[in-house]
Enzyme design. Structure first.
Site, mmCIF file in Angstrom:
data_model
loop_
_atom_site.group_PDB
_atom_site.id
_atom_site.type_symbol
_atom_site.label_atom_id
_atom_site.label_comp_id
_atom_site.label_asym_id
_atom_site.label_seq_id
_atom_site.Cartn_x
_atom_site.Cartn_y
_atom_site.Cartn_z
ATOM 1 C CB CYS A 121 -0.903 0.005 1.221
ATOM 2 S SG CYS A 121 -2.237 1.227 1.091
ATOM 3 C CB CYS A 131 -4.297 3.865 -0.232
ATOM 4 S SG CYS A 131 -4.670 3.800 1.542
ATOM 5 C CE LYS A 196 -7.789 -1.115 4.573
ATOM 6 N NZ LYS A 196 -6.374 -0.948 4.274
ATOM 7 N NE ARG A 206 -6.236 5.271 8.744
ATOM 8 C CZ ARG A 206 -7.437 5.527 8.287
ATOM 9 N NH1 ARG A 206 -8.036 6.661 8.611
ATOM 10 N NH2 ARG A 206 -8.039 4.662 7.505
ATOM 11 C CE LYS A 249 -7.241 -3.300 7.905
ATOM 12 N NZ LYS A 249 -6.432 -2.445 7.105
#
Ligand code: PBG
Length: 326
Positions: A121, A131, A196, A206, A249
């Site tokens: 990513c 991303c 996701k 993050r 996810k």
């Protein structure tokens, strides 16, 4: 037959009986441990919002991997904190960047005893934190695929056993498959972050990966958490594009999707118990509000019961020690 002939408590009477009728088991074989590789040597920077997790320089990462391998956990997934960030995430495909160096060091140290997966990513590597490549405030799709392929190739050239694209660009699994095959890496599997959601539960990560977007959010590429049918379409597409493993996810908030995916697809299924799920349990345990070990194990078992074969979890070393009776 109902009560009083049917008494469900008969098989719950002793621990041994309960062991015999237990339907779901968690094994160290199910666990994948996420690790954060950073520049330097002898660096162990604690991640504030994720107690017990660190940004690790390669030497320290290898050291921690030793403990992990001893517990029998078969795999790690690597994230990178680069030396510098730019608009195109150039460090993502620098062969000398922390992830690439960590891969080389881990493969040299452990060979086939440890499966080394890399997260593919750009958000950790771009100065804007998105991303993909930008046009103004728009995240470009097809142009981003080229950069992701460069990153994946750089990881597998370093020796990565598997790549895991987490960017949620359309078509990236098929594109990566083609590029990998063309470069002679047809034996390298792709674990696709297939379903996701744009989830609040990535918050602590993050901080760990220093990858928060500088403007806006990820809702134009990650899925709306309200959607389940869309998740099945994402999975179908990734399967068709050649994914070897499908992932859901986050895990705990998406147990329904894990079950739907298990019933719908025959590929191995992974679920990512993300940073926020981990940190919530840590925080409650620190306050004495929850029993740490039981909360950890029940959360992992629930993900298994929903149908996941593999669980990416920051609890991997602690859960493995518990499973090994230590
Ligand atoms: C990269 C990536 C993220 C996570 C895994 N890969 C962050 C994001 O999408 O914002 C989250 C993992 C976690 O929260 O533990 N795109």
């Amino acid at each position: 037959m109902g009560f009083p002939e049917r008494r469900m408590r008969r098989l719950r009477r002793t621990d041994t009986l309960r062991r015999m009728v237990r339907e779901t088991r968690l094994s160290v074989d199910n666990l994948i441990y996420p690790m954060f590789a950073c520049p330097g040597t002898n660096v162990r920077t604690p991640i504030g919002a994720m107690p017990g997790q660190f940004q690790l320089s390669v030497d320290q990462l290898v050291k921690d991997a030793h403990g992990l391998v001893k517990t029998g956990v078969p795999a790690v997934i690597l994230f990178g904190i680069p030396e510098r960030k730019d608009a195109l995430g150039t460090e993502a495909y620098n062969d000398k960047a922390p992830v690439q160096r960590a891969v080389r060091a881990l493969k040299k140290e452990f060979g086939d005893a440890l499966v080394v997966i890399t997260d593919v990513c750009l958000c950790e590597y771009t100065d804007h934190g998105h991303c993909g490549m930008l046009d103004g405030h728009r995240v470009l799709n097809d142009e981003t695929l080229e950069l992701l392929a460069k990153e994946a190739l750089s990881h597998v050239r370093a020796g990565a056993d598997m790549v895991a694209p987490s960017d949620m660009m359309d078509g990236r699994v098929g594109f990566l498959r083609e590029e990998l095959d063309e470069a002679g890496f047809e034996h390298i599997p792709i674990m696709a972050y297939a379903a996701k959601h744009a989830s609040v539960f990535y918050g602590p990560f993050r901080e760990a990966a220093e990858s928060a977007p500088k403007f806006g959010d990820r809702k134009s590429y990650q899925m709306d958490p309200a959607n389940a049918r869309e998740a099945m379409v994402e999975m179908l597409l990734d399967e068709e594009e050649g994914a070897d493993i499908l992932m859901v996810k986050p895990a705990g908030p998406c147990l329904d999707l894990i079950r739907m995916a298990r019933d719908e697809f025959d590929l191995p299924l992974a679920a990512y118990q993300v940073s926020g799920e981990f940190s919530m349990i840590k925080a409650a345990a620190e306050r004495g509000w929850l029993d740490h070990d039981r909360a950890m194990m029940e959360s992992l078992l629930a993900i298994r019961r929903a149908g996941a074969d593999m669980i990416l979890t920051y609890f991997a070393p602690e859960a493995a020690r518990l499973l090994n009776g230590r």
